[in-house]
Motif scaffolding. Structure first.
Motif, mmCIF file in Angstrom:
data_model
loop_
_atom_site.group_PDB
_atom_site.id
_atom_site.type_symbol
_atom_site.label_atom_id
_atom_site.label_comp_id
_atom_site.label_asym_id
_atom_site.label_seq_id
_atom_site.Cartn_x
_atom_site.Cartn_y
_atom_site.Cartn_z
ATOM 1 N N PHE A 289 0.815 -1.145 -0.301
ATOM 2 C CA PHE A 289 -0.045 0.096 -0.073
ATOM 3 C C PHE A 289 1.304 1.319 -0.317
ATOM 4 O O PHE A 289 0.636 2.326 -0.796
ATOM 5 C CB PHE A 289 -1.241 0.196 1.324
ATOM 6 N N VAL A 290 1.451 1.541 0.735
ATOM 7 C CA VAL A 290 3.204 2.543 0.807
ATOM 8 C C VAL A 290 3.806 3.130 0.061
ATOM 9 O O VAL A 290 3.861 3.526 -0.751
ATOM 10 C CB VAL A 290 4.102 2.922 2.064
ATOM 11 N N LEU A 291 4.209 1.584 -1.324
ATOM 12 C CA LEU A 291 4.764 2.271 -2.189
ATOM 13 C C LEU A 291 4.006 1.943 -3.315
ATOM 14 O O LEU A 291 3.836 2.990 -3.558
ATOM 15 C CB LEU A 291 5.502 0.724 -2.637
ATOM 16 N N ALA A 292 2.516 1.714 -3.383
ATOM 17 C CA ALA A 292 1.899 2.433 -4.614
ATOM 18 C C ALA A 292 1.200 2.849 -4.640
ATOM 19 O O ALA A 292 1.048 3.888 -5.181
ATOM 20 C CB ALA A 292 0.889 1.079 -4.268
ATOM 21 N N THR A 293 1.250 4.335 -3.233
ATOM 22 C CA THR A 293 0.704 5.102 -3.139
ATOM 23 C C THR A 293 1.501 6.330 -2.777
ATOM 24 O O THR A 293 1.046 6.917 -4.162
ATOM 25 C CB THR A 293 0.360 5.411 -1.375
ATOM 26 N N VAL A 294 3.088 5.622 -2.998
ATOM 27 C CA VAL A 294 4.218 6.638 -3.170
ATOM 28 C C VAL A 294 4.551 6.762 -4.745
ATOM 29 O O VAL A 294 4.441 8.125 -6.041
ATOM 30 C CB VAL A 294 5.596 6.511 -3.235
ATOM 31 N N GLN A 295 3.936 5.646 -5.741
ATOM 32 C CA GLN A 295 4.259 5.194 -7.312
ATOM 33 C C GLN A 295 2.576 6.089 -7.625
ATOM 34 O O GLN A 295 3.525 7.251 -8.761
ATOM 35 C CB GLN A 295 3.983 4.050 -7.520
ATOM 36 N N ILE A 296 1.363 6.369 -7.188
ATOM 37 C CA ILE A 296 1.234 6.701 -7.552
ATOM 38 C C ILE A 296 0.709 8.487 -8.230
ATOM 39 O O ILE A 296 0.885 8.736 -8.784
ATOM 40 C CB ILE A 296 -1.222 6.067 -6.844
ATOM 41 N N PHE A 297 1.152 9.353 -6.778
ATOM 42 C CA PHE A 297 2.103 10.666 -5.758
ATOM 43 C C PHE A 297 3.044 10.581 -6.818
ATOM 44 O O PHE A 297 3.122 12.456 -7.558
ATOM 45 C CB PHE A 297 2.156 10.891 -5.206
ATOM 46 N N ALA A 298 3.754 9.753 -6.782
ATOM 47 C CA ALA A 298 5.029 10.142 -8.668
ATOM 48 C C ALA A 298 4.484 10.598 -9.893
ATOM 49 O O ALA A 298 5.619 11.557 -9.970
ATOM 50 C CB ALA A 298 6.173 9.341 -8.532
ATOM 51 N N LEU A 299 3.280 10.262 -10.400
ATOM 52 C CA LEU A 299 2.625 10.539 -11.275
ATOM 53 C C LEU A 299 2.825 12.157 -11.724
ATOM 54 O O LEU A 299 2.965 12.633 -12.485
ATOM 55 C CB LEU A 299 1.716 9.829 -11.655
ATOM 56 N N PHE A 300 2.578 13.171 -10.519
ATOM 57 C CA PHE A 300 2.172 14.163 -10.607
ATOM 58 C C PHE A 300 3.806 14.921 -10.406
ATOM 59 O O PHE A 300 3.689 16.285 -10.988
ATOM 60 C CB PHE A 300 1.372 14.835 -9.328
ATOM 61 N N LEU A 301 4.867 13.920 -10.116
ATOM 62 C CA LEU A 301 6.102 15.117 -9.906
ATOM 63 C C LEU A 301 7.077 14.203 -10.734
ATOM 64 O O LEU A 301 8.077 14.456 -10.762
ATOM 65 C CB LEU A 301 6.496 14.383 -8.564
ATOM 66 N N ARG A 302 6.543 13.559 -12.481
ATOM 67 C CA ARG A 302 7.489 12.891 -13.029
ATOM 68 C C ARG A 302 7.901 14.737 -14.013
ATOM 69 O O ARG A 302 7.040 15.643 -14.168
ATOM 70 C CB ARG A 302 5.909 11.647 -14.253
ATOM 71 N N PRO A 303 8.919 14.108 -13.977
ATOM 72 C CA PRO A 303 9.648 15.726 -14.626
ATOM 73 C C PRO A 303 10.297 15.587 -16.212
ATOM 74 O O PRO A 303 9.409 14.133 -16.782
ATOM 75 C CB PRO A 303 11.670 15.174 -13.924
ATOM 76 N N LYS A 304 9.999 16.515 -17.359
ATOM 77 C CA LYS A 304 10.314 15.777 -18.595
ATOM 78 C C LYS A 304 11.265 15.111 -18.933
ATOM 79 O O LYS A 304 12.522 14.913 -18.491
ATOM 80 C CB LYS A 304 10.289 17.476 -19.554
ATOM 81 N N LYS A 305 11.283 15.194 -19.673
ATOM 82 C CA LYS A 305 12.173 13.901 -21.112
ATOM 83 C C LYS A 305 13.788 14.737 -20.654
ATOM 84 O O LYS A 305 15.093 14.192 -20.040
ATOM 85 C CB LYS A 305 11.905 13.097 -21.711
ATOM 86 N N ASP A 306 14.032 16.178 -20.759
ATOM 87 C CA ASP A 306 15.179 15.907 -20.873
ATOM 88 C C ASP A 306 15.449 16.884 -19.114
ATOM 89 O O ASP A 306 16.914 17.846 -19.279
ATOM 90 C CB ASP A 306 15.128 17.661 -21.929
ATOM 91 N N HIS A 307 14.707 17.270 -18.617
ATOM 92 C CA HIS A 307 14.976 17.426 -17.050
ATOM 93 C C HIS A 307 16.335 16.602 -16.573
ATOM 94 O O HIS A 307 15.958 15.015 -16.525
ATOM 95 C CB HIS A 307 13.922 16.965 -16.572
ATOM 96 N N LYS A 308 16.948 17.254 -15.955
ATOM 97 C CA LYS A 308 18.095 16.551 -15.816
ATOM 98 C C LYS A 308 18.099 15.619 -14.268
ATOM 99 O O LYS A 308 18.759 14.726 -13.593
ATOM 100 C CB LYS A 308 18.974 17.367 -14.666
ATOM 101 N N LEU A 309 16.660 15.685 -13.438
ATOM 102 C CA LEU A 309 16.067 14.849 -12.281
ATOM 103 C C LEU A 309 15.677 13.889 -13.750
ATOM 104 O O LEU A 309 15.478 12.801 -12.710
ATOM 105 C CB LEU A 309 15.304 15.665 -11.476
ATOM 106 N N ARG A 310 15.164 13.160 -14.540
ATOM 107 C CA ARG A 310 14.931 12.763 -15.457
ATOM 108 C C ARG A 310 14.921 10.981 -14.784
ATOM 109 O O ARG A 310 14.436 10.007 -14.479
ATOM 110 C CB ARG A 310 14.381 12.529 -16.588
ATOM 111 N N PHE A 311 16.433 11.137 -14.604
ATOM 112 C CA PHE A 311 17.338 9.926 -14.886
ATOM 113 C C PHE A 311 17.293 9.356 -13.096
ATOM 114 O O PHE A 311 17.045 8.005 -13.542
ATOM 115 C CB PHE A 311 18.833 10.081 -14.919
ATOM 116 N N TYR A 312 17.036 10.008 -12.119
ATOM 117 C CA TYR A 312 16.695 9.368 -11.130
ATOM 118 C C TYR A 312 15.285 8.869 -10.847
ATOM 119 O O TYR A 312 15.016 8.406 -10.248
ATOM 120 C CB TYR A 312 17.519 10.930 -10.013
ATOM 121 N N TRP A 313 14.399 10.044 -10.993
ATOM 122 C CA TRP A 313 12.827 9.822 -10.924
ATOM 123 C C TRP A 313 12.775 7.637 -11.858
ATOM 124 O O TRP A 313 12.020 6.839 -11.201
ATOM 125 C CB TRP A 313 12.452 10.930 -12.040
#
Length: 398
Positions: A289-313
């Motif tokens: 439940f915890v892992l899946a909840t974090v995954q769902i919320f991460a959808l709204f924090l998804r960087p663009k493909k060319d963003h420097k944080l995309r690799f870590y995301w």
């Protein structure tokens, strides 16, 4: 000659089929001391039988309960619950074979709760109690019970019966299974008419467990893996972009919604079953439940493909995703072991998982062929500043 042989085989075959059915009824059972009872009942679960005689003049109930422990060396129990319909609060007679002498013994247990099962005198008189081992491996409890005045006035008692796998140090009973048959082993015994009726409490619990199992199998065990397969394999085909992404999101959000519903039913079942815990299944469920909840919320924090944080995301997203995939399948099988449904349901799920695994291996090979061919084509094109930049993109990165 041949005809008589075939006839003999035919009647022998039907005798084998009919003989177990005849032997497994209370009316055919005999006792070593030739006890006779006014009534006998084939109880509806756990292959158990009750013989009894009730004398209303002195409110005395004589019973003989027969059942087979769930494992060799296990125990059987027949109980009266003065105030409720379940096991908690019941006054029980428990029989098992003494490990030292090999002789069947019977003890009384006051089961105040599932977490407190200790040998103790009952709340009503039991002037006589004995136990015996039967030739077929079953055990029998014989007892004379003084029925409390309030229950005698009603003319009915709440009966509960159970079987267990073993007896530990000091006569401590090992916990019985919580399969459907175990949960249905209770009912109302009509002392005057010699009849028994079951209540729907056990069936209600079984239905809740079935709903819990179905929801979680569909979500964590099927939809989440399917969504991961879509993201891993379908996206490698250029014509599938961006359809693969929406299919992936749809599968994962649907799986999460169904999984939360299943998780909620699990919490409800836990709150209604004090003293019954399945720690491994419970902790994995919380982690999912915890892992899946974090995954769902991460959808709204998804960087663009060319963003420097995309690799870590991507690293985080893939790590959490595979963790959910593995833990989900493990917990589904833990659930099967707890619920103990018909074998066909576990087999059906195994076939689904094996099929998905086989399809994944096939798609893995196809994906690598597509990717390698694409890289090969791009490497043969003349440098134009654009193709070189595109060739650095990883076709399997999100």
């Amino acid at each position: 000659m041949a005809t008589s042989l075939l006839a003999s085989l035919f009647f022998s075959f039907w005798a084998l089929l009919i003989s177990p059915a005849i032997s497994l009824t209370c009316s055919s059972q005999k006792f070593t001391k030739n006890q006779v009872y006014s009534n006998c009942l084939d109880l509806p679960s756990l292959a158990s039988y009750l013989h009894f005689t009730y004398d209303p003049s002195n409110t005395t109930l004589s019973v003989a309960f027969i059942s087979t422990p769930s494992k060799p060396g296990g125990w059987i129990s027949w109980a009266i619950n003065p105030n409720a319909t379940g096991m908690a609060g019941s006054q029980a007679l428990v029989a098992y074979k003494n490990s030292t002498t090999g002789v069947a013994v019977v003890h009384t247990f006051d089961i105040s709760s599932y977490s407190s099962i200790v040998p103790k005198d009952l709340s009503f008189e039991v002037p006589d109690k004995t136990a015996e081992t039967r030739s077929d491996g079953s055990l029998a409890i014989f007892a004379t019970i003084k029925v409390p005045a309030n229950l005698a006035a009603k003319g009915t008692i709440n009966q509960v019966w159970q079987v267990g796998p073993g007896v530990g140090e000091g006569g401590m009973l090992e916990r019985h299974d919580f399969a459907a048959a175990n949960l249905r082993s209770k009912g109302t015994l009509d002392l005057k008419n010699g009849q028994s009726s079951t209540n729907s409490g056990g069936d209600t619990t079984v239905k809740k467990k079935n709903i819990h199992g179905i929801l979680n199998t569909v979500s964590w065990g099927i939809l989440f893996p399917l969504g991961a397969m879509i993201a891993r394999y379908i996206r490698s085909f250029e014509s599938a972009d961006p359809a693969w992404f929406y299919l992936h999101v749809f599968c994962q959000i649907s799986a999460y919604a169904i999984g939360v519903a299943g998780w909620g039913t699990g919490l409800k079942l836990g709150s209604e079953s004090s003293g019954i815990t399945y720690s491994g299944h419970r902790y994995i469920g919380i982690a999912l439940f915890v892992l899946a909840t974090v995954q769902i919320f991460a959808l709204f924090l998804r960087p663009k493909k060319d963003h420097k944080l995309r690799f870590y995301w991507n690293i985080y997203h893939h790590s959490f995703g595979y963790a959910i995939l593995v833990l989900g399948i493990i917990n589904v099988f833990k659930g099967f072991n707890i619920l103990k449904p018909e074998h066909k349901w576990k087999s059906a799920y195994m076939i689904v998982i094996i099929a998905m695994g086989g399809i994944s291996l096939l798609l893995e090979a196809i994906t690598w062929i597509v990717v390698l061919k694409r890289k090969s084509r791009k490497s043969t094109k003349p440098y134009d500043g654009y193709n070189n930049a595109q060739s650095n993109q990883q076709p399997l990165a999100m």
